[in-house]
Scaffold this motif. Structure first.
Motif: not given
Length: 341
Positions: A270-294
């Protein structure tokens, strides 16, 4: 202020006479408290006579008297209120009183021999006059609970203190392992890294050493299973699922972590559809940036309809397993569905 800034302040220069250690992360509060008492009582001298520990709240009249009373057997009075409610939301802590107003005024003009340490194991209400005056005349530690996405500062500080480092492979495993923990226990991690430092001959901590440390935690040992699902490797995923069950991992733990993993895939899509990708996923997913990107890269390969179906299957599996109406095959079916290409 955060832990690192607070510690830097109390290590140098003259100490103020008022302190508030507040927040949900007890690990930092305990460390800060011991460091502060170490400054007030070098080599422990005078601590037994000068330190007054109170669990909960001391009556305000008694607290005011304690602050103003000259010490008899030591050169200072140190009052430690452990678990005070004075900094809770005003509705929970009660309204202001004349005694509280007297305490607030006294904080700005403390006797040279008296120190007070408030410990509030919750998020303090910054709107209260008492909080504002402690912040003005003393030092405040804001000890936020650590989660997987904000643990890097702690990790780097810990590695520096041990004179150790870790390579990318080890860091990737650490980040993934911690991301499986619903709550990060810094006390546990602190102890385990201390053990690693004792038994690791090299400066660099390896992935193999980390695997050995974390292998006993059910949530972390499932990390490899979720990795296999992310890679759509059904053979490996089913083998790891059977191993978890054979090792005695409760199905409730497996269902909870599988559900969380599927939900994260869905949220990432859902977030990637809104243009939020890679390490930027970390904050909304509450994940480490490395893990969020993966996770984002893996989520891109899943169809939303499959994720929705898997979520419904896991909800059913939780009910059927708890009521004894089904066996482990319901988990196998969900894993096969998720791994199907």
């Amino acid at each position: 202020m955060k832990y690192s800034e607070f510690m830097a302040k109390i290590r140098k220069g003259e100490l103020p006479h008022v302190f508030l250690l507040s927040g949900e992360e007890h690990y930092y509060i305990d460390k800060a408290k011991e460091a502060l008492l170490g400054r007030l009582f070098p080599d422990g001298r005078g601590r037994e006579d000068a330190l007054q520990k109170v669990d909960g709240d001391l009556g305000l009249d008694a607290l005011l008297a304690g602050i103003e009373s000259a010490p008899f057997f030591a050169d200072k009075n140190v009052i430690l209120l452990n678990g005070t409610n004075l900094f809770r939301d005003s509705k929970q802590a009660g309204g202001d009183t004349k005694e509280l107003d007297s305490l607030i005024r006294l904080l700005g003009d403390m006797p040279p021999y008296s120190y007070i340490i408030f410990i509030a194991p919750y998020k303090a209400d910054k709107r209260r006059k008492l909080y504002k005056n402690v912040a003005k005349y003393g030092l405040v530690l804001e000890s936020e609970a650590l989660r997987a996405w904000n643990i890097n500062d702690w990790l780097q500080d810990k590695l520096r203190s041990l004179h150790k480092d870790m390579d990318r492979e080890a860091y990737a495993y650490f980040a993934g392992a911690v991301s499986m923990m619903q709550q990060v226990s810094l006390s546990y991690l602190d102890q385990e890294f201390d053990k690693l430092a004792l038994f690791s001959k090299d400066r660099r901590i390896t992935k193999a050493e980390l695997v050995e440390v974390f292998s006993g935690l059910p949530e972390v040992s499932i990390f490899a299973l979720l990795d296999a699902i992310s890679a759509r490797d059904s053979k490996k995923a089913l083998t790891l699922l059977h191993r978890q069950l054979a090792d005695g991992t409760y199905f409730t733990v497996l269902v909870a972590l599988l559900t969380r993993h599927v939900r994260q895939f869905w949220q990432a899509k859902v977030l990637m559809k809104k243009g939020i990708r890679g390490k930027a996923l970390a904050k909304p997913l509450e994940l480490n940036p490395f893990i969020a990107e993966k996770l984002g890269r893996a989520a891109a390969g899943f169809d939303e309809a499959v994720l929705k179906r898997a979520m419904l299957m896991l909800i059913d599996a939780d009910y059927l397993l708890k009521t004894g109406q089904a066996g482990n095959e319901v988990l196998e079916e969900t894993v096969i569905l998720l791994c199907r290409k």
